[in-house]
Structures are given as C-alpha cells and as structure tokens.
Scaffold this active site. Sequence first.
Site, short mmCIF file in Angstrom:
data_model
loop_
_atom_site.label_atom_id
_atom_site.label_comp_id
_atom_site.label_asym_id
_atom_site.label_seq_id
_atom_site.Cartn_x
_atom_site.Cartn_y
_atom_site.Cartn_z
N GLU A 1 6.13 8.69 5.26
CA GLU A 1 6.11 8.47 6.72
C GLU A 1 7.52 8.62 7.24
O GLU A 1 7.78 9.38 8.18
CB GLU A 1 5.51 7.09 7.03
CG GLU A 1 4.05 6.98 6.52
CD GLU A 1 3.17 6.13 7.40
OE1 GLU A 1 3.49 4.94 7.58
OE2 GLU A 1 2.18 6.65 7.93
N HIS B 1 0.86 -1.19 0.00
CA HIS B 1 0.00 0.00 0.00
C HIS B 1 0.89 1.23 0.00
O HIS B 1 2.12 1.12 0.15
CB HIS B 1 -0.92 -0.01 1.24
CG HIS B 1 -0.16 -0.01 2.51
ND1 HIS B 1 0.25 -1.18 3.15
CD2 HIS B 1 0.35 1.01 3.25
CE1 HIS B 1 0.94 -0.86 4.23
NE2 HIS B 1 1.02 0.46 4.30
N HIS C 1 1.39 5.55 1.29
CA HIS C 1 1.01 6.68 2.13
C HIS C 1 1.31 7.94 1.34
O HIS C 1 2.30 7.96 0.58
CB HIS C 1 1.82 6.68 3.43
CG HIS C 1 1.56 5.48 4.28
ND1 HIS C 1 0.60 5.46 5.26
CD2 HIS C 1 2.12 4.24 4.26
CE1 HIS C 1 0.58 4.26 5.83
NE2 HIS C 1 1.48 3.50 5.23
C1 LIG Z 1 -4.26 -4.96 12.40
O1 LIG Z 1 -3.14 -5.13 11.55
C2 LIG Z 1 -2.75 -4.11 10.74
C3 LIG Z 1 -3.36 -2.85 10.74
C4 LIG Z 1 -2.91 -1.87 9.84
C5 LIG Z 1 -1.86 -2.14 8.97
C6 LIG Z 1 -1.38 -1.10 7.99
C7 LIG Z 1 -0.48 -0.07 8.66
S1 LIG Z 1 0.97 -0.84 9.27
C8 LIG Z 1 1.95 -0.20 8.06
S2 LIG Z 1 3.53 -0.71 7.85
N1 LIG Z 1 1.34 0.73 7.32
C9 LIG Z 1 0.04 0.88 7.61
O2 LIG Z 1 -0.66 1.71 7.04
C10 LIG Z 1 -1.25 -3.40 9.01
O3 LIG Z 1 -0.21 -3.57 8.14
C11 LIG Z 1 0.60 -4.67 8.34
C12 LIG Z 1 -1.69 -4.38 9.89
ZN LIG Z 2 2.01 1.62 5.65
#
Ligand SMILES: COc1ccc(C[C@H]2SC(=S)NC2=O)c(OC)c1
Ligand SMILES: [Zn+2]
Length: 248
Positions: A93, A81, A83
């Site tokens: 980030e 994904h 950001h």
């Molecule tokens: C409940 O488990 C989760 C929740 C959110 C995320 C995404 C977060 S963590 C990351 S690195 N970047 C992000 O936006 C997860 O990713 C593994 C796992």
């Molecule tokens: Zn992320």
Amino acid sequence: MGVSTSRNEHCRPLQSPITICTKKVKYDSCLKPLYIYYDPKSTRRLVNLGHCFNVEYDDTSDRSVLGEGPLIGYYRLRQFHFHWGSSDKDGSEHVIDGQEYPAELHIVHWNAQKYPSFNEAMKHPDGLAVIGVLLKIGEPNPAIQNIIDNLDQVKTKDKECPFTQFNLSSLLPNDRNYWTYQGSLTTSPYLECVTWIILQEAIPISSDQLHHFRGLLCSSENEDPSFILENHRALQPLAARVIRSSCK
Ligand SMILES: COc1ccc(C[C@H]2SC(=S)NC2=O)c(OC)c1
Ligand SMILES: [Zn+2]
C-alpha cells in the site's frame, strides 16, 4: 480542495496510503525508539474476512503493546493482516521513492489508555497506531509459513480457526527505524484515526509463499469460488503532511 464536512470544515483529507519520498522526510530528534512487546500467548484466531485474513489477539488487557516512538502512552495489539497484489510486481500500500513492494504487513494497535473500546478509538485521530512492514521477494519466511500452513482452514469468506502461540516479533526486521505520519484506514470506512509507523527495512517472503495468499477465496463455501488476487488501495494525496523520520 478536499470535501469539507461539518466535522472537518476546510481541512484537506488525511488519507492513506501515500508514497514516501525519502528525500523529503524530516528527521525529528524528538522521536523515540519504538517499544514493542508482543506476548505469543495472546494470539487467538485466524479469520478470512473476504478481502484479507486477520490474525487476531486478546486485547482485553495490555498483554501485547506498542508504545514510545511518536506515540503518547501505550497502544494495545488487536490484529495483523497483509496486503498483496495479483503479481510480485505490486501489492504494498505504501510506496517508497516510487518503488512498490509485493506485499505489506499491517500490525493494528488501539489506544486503550484513552478510549473505552476499539470502535470508539477509531473515531479519533490518536485512536489507532499501525506498524507497516514492507515485504520483498527473498528466502521463504518461516514465521509466514506457520500462518500459511493454517490458511487451508480459513479458505472461504467468514471461516475462522483457533491460532495460538504466534511469535509476531519474528515478523519484525532487526532495524526498527521508521517513518511516521497521520493517516487513515486503507479500506472502508477510511476513518482518519491512524498514526502510521512504517519500518524502513523490508522483511523477506518467497514468491511461492505470496502465491498462497492469492489462493484464499473471497467467496463463501456455498458460492462459486473466486480468489483474493489483490487487496491494496491506490495512493492518496500527501497534501500538506510532512513525514517524519526516526533517523537521519
Ligand atoms: C471498521 O474498522 C475497520 C475496517 C477495516 C480495517 C482494515 C483496514 S484498515 C488498515 S490499516 N488496513 C486495512 O485493510 C480496520 O483495521 C483497523 C478497521
Ligand atoms: Zn491494512
């Protein structure tokens, strides 16, 4: 002094993201080159989570893996994904020598050799390995265009569509040198389960392509539309952590 809970009495928090001061990183000659094998046939679907979109993979076997580098064993590719920010001035980030980038790619892998599931792996410091790739404004990126061409199928929260045969390796820079440190998920529940591997070379994205990310909706189809204008977390304290580099 960080909040101490029963599980980590008197430890400082190991949260992400952080700023990387390249003059303070420590070259570690024990760090190996990354082993990355991504099978395009393991790509499954594109989904709008409301705060971002994920490209998700079949992680029921070791078809696409990340290994070596700072890791022990191989970690299975689960999803990637991005950001981004409300303008091209910020959005990443991780920050490098005070420089914010307009976006950041996270490629999420989990330690299937040691843990029975992704959810179990997230309860352990060696549970996940995330490759972070910084994005800089430049030429349109054909691989990202392939994703953008499908975003209108997942415009609103919780929508998903099949997405297959994606060549994720084409999103990686040629230079595989990296910085690595122990940190956390950057959204709730902020679990401290991530070995971060931040690549030192940024990849290009055009300003127009980035604009398309901001056109995604965080609202569901029967709500008033509102856009995912930004989804990057604030910087967290480095505390006593040392960031290691794979090169001098
Ligand atoms: C409940 O488990 C989760 C929740 C959110 C995320 C995404 C977060 S963590 C990351 S690195 N970047 C992000 O936006 C997860 O990713 C593994 C796992
Ligand atoms: Zn992320």
